[in-house]
Every structure is written in C-alpha cells, then in structure tokens.
Design an enzyme around this catalytic site. Sequence first.
Site: not given
Length: 463
Positions: A270, A300, A347, A356
Amino acid sequence: QSPTMLSAASASFRAALRPAQRRLYSGAADSQLKGRLRELIPAQQEIVKDLRKNHGDKVLGEYTVGQAYGGMRGIIGLVYETSLLDPMEGIRFRGLSIPECQEKLPKAKGGEEPLPEALLWLLLTGEVPTEAQCQSVSDELASQAEIPAHVKAMLDNFPKDVHPMSQFSSAVTVLNTESNFAKAYSGGLHKTKYWEPTYDDAMSCIAKLPAVAARIYNNTFKGVKTAPYDKNLDWGANYARMMGYTDPLFDELMRLYLVIHSDHEGGNVSAHTTHLVSSALSDPFLSYGAGLNGLAGPLHGLANQEVLRWTYDLVETLGEGPYTDEQITQYCWDVLNSGRVIPGYGHAVLRKTDPRYTCQREFALKHFADNDMVKLTAQLYKIVPAVLTEHGKTANPWPNVDAHSGVLLQKFGLTEQDYYTVLFGVSRAVGVLPGLVWDRALGLPIERPKSVTTEWMVNKCKN
C-alpha cells in the site's frame, strides 16, 4: 495555425489559469502544522542535495537473482522519510518505537493511548507535538471532514454486495474533485511549491476518511444513517461514533489501532503503490485510491481476517474449550502437515514478536483478560512459535500485528470481517500521505526501475 499563433494561445491559456492559483496559495494563512513544515523543509532539502551531489555514486549494496525473482526483498531502492523497520526492534516512527509513542505522544483527556493526530504531526515533522499543536491538527481535520454530495450519493447507491474495500477505494478516488494539487498543477504551479497543495490534499483526504468509511459500514451492514462529524471529539473517537460505537474504551482501541497500523516503512504494497502512483504527479486522492487497492489483497490487508478464520476453525475442530497445550500443539502440527500455514505468524522483515502485536496484547490483558478469545490468543502465543521453530520452514516464528487485531474488534461487537481492511485503510493514510508531502518537498522524480526478461537473466548468469 502557425507555430507563433499556437505559442501565443498557449501563453494566454496559462496566464488565465495562474492568477487564480496565486490567490489559492500566496494569501492563505498556514495552519500550525503546515507552517512548521515550511520551516523544516529547506534544511532537509539541503541534506538531500548534498547527498545526491557528493555521495550520489555511493554503493548501497548488492542484490541477487533470487531477490529479483523474490519480490525485491532486501533491495534498498526507496527513500521514505516517515518510518523505518528494524528486523529486531520493529517499526520506528521518526525514530520512536511504539512503546515510546505510547509514552510521549499526547492523549485524549482521560485516555491512555496516543492520538492519531499526534502521530500525524510526528510523521510530518519528526517532532513530538505539544498538546496545543495536537489540538490544532484535530481542528484542522474537523474543518475538512465533510464529504461532497456526489461521494455520498455514490456510496448510497452502491449495491450491498459491493465489497467494502471496493467502495472505499472508489470513494477516495472520486474525492479528487476536491484536489488542490490537480488544480495547482493545471495552473502552472512551480515544482518547488508542489509540496504545498500535496499537504492540503493529504490533510483533506485524512479528514474525510472517517465519514467515508463509516458511511460504507452503516450502508452495508447496519442500514442506518451516519452521524455527522463532531468537532468536539478527536479524529479516532469521531470514527467510532460515526460507526455507532459509544463505549469510551472502544474510542481508546480505535486510537491505538489507527496509530499502530498507520505506517510500516515504504516498501509494503500500500505504501509503495501510493508512492509510485504519486511519483507520476497523480494527486494524493488518486494515489491513495491505488494504494487501497493494493491493501485489499489477501497477502496484505486481509491477513487479520485469515487469522480469525483459522482460530474459529480451531474452535470448531476441537470443540468447546478451554484446551490443553497438547491439543493446540497437535492441531498446529495437523495444519502444517496438511500443507497449510498458520496465519498471523511470521513477517517479511521482522525477526521477533511484532511490537504492534505486543501493544494489542497488553491492551487486551489489561481490559478483558478473562475473555475466551483473548485467552486462546495468549495460549497460541505460547505454543505456535515453538511449533514453527521445530517445523523449520519459517524464518520468523513470532506473531505479527494481525495475530491479535481481529480478536479485539470482535470483543467490541465489530464482527463484520469484510470491513476490517477498511479500518486498516483509514489508518494507513496517516502514514503514507505524509510520505507524499515529503516526496514532493524533496523533488523525488517519477519512479522507473529497470526490468529484464528471464532470457536476459539466463544469459547474464551464463556469462
């Protein structure tokens, strides 16, 4: 017509446009945030000018055939000012970790989580704002929160089976009727001033996203009218109210969610898409509309939905809990041995537990530790990394942001999973749109990397 006549006509056309543009930008008073940017940009421009002039031939690294075929992982080819991802530390927003942001950024009155407005000031300026500066951002966003009638009409007329992300990206794209950048560029604005209408568009877009996203939610899932923006509330709390949520704890979750999902370096789909499209001088609305279409992809922005589905499949398979560690361990092995993956773990860059994830886990354990899904998520955190490590095919066995976010939303009754990526999209604007302001301030050119064919690659490797 002769070349002389055409030249005269062209000059006359440009002259007719430019006075209006001068009125747009020469006389308008800066907001506090825009004024601070105006003070900061020249120094950063000089730093970049020196780098390009005196170190332009500096080698940043080597890359391999595997990287060219592997999604360009690890290739340094972008400059992105607002955040930097460290494999062992996680994301840093202008040098601040998530715990540091939670500690240092201003909060809502009586709240404990950082305000997205404070993060927006930080990402644009590199500075932690004061309470007054943060409030000025809230006021600036509130003044631009209303969406035009044609966007409301479009959203109200979408069939209910149009996916929320399709509605969202379409609405952001057609918001470019409000673009100051498009008008300024058509009016012949000098390229050194491009950052100014880019800033105006970025703030206008961010301001309007809660109204757009909430209208999609209410039209698609609730069949109710969307409440107007309340100038007495912050941006995140407004988004909650406009979706129909009044619990102050949900306001806090929204603030946290909107902060931690905002930015994750410039190479993710993005962020990179938004940057790429903007490099062609498409306005921020068009650019972010494109970025949202990338965010809609299963690899995503849909990841937290995959986590929830996987977790509910576990519950359906094992029956009513609680479960022993042995039961969950065996279930994980059954999944892996069947050729499937365990979503929410691993990841592309990180090699530790995603900060996070950690802050969401802390939020959940603080406010509703007895919730069954929170307990199960904590149990998975204890078990899954060990299973993945033993399995030996995962570079990073630790949970990422998606491993917890869906559980928190479900706890508050926001169960419409097809909407979750819209939430992500509202947040991501706070990160990537400031990046466009700096792209234009630093004069970054259109992006155009070199590509080759497999035949070229074969010949290169032979030689």
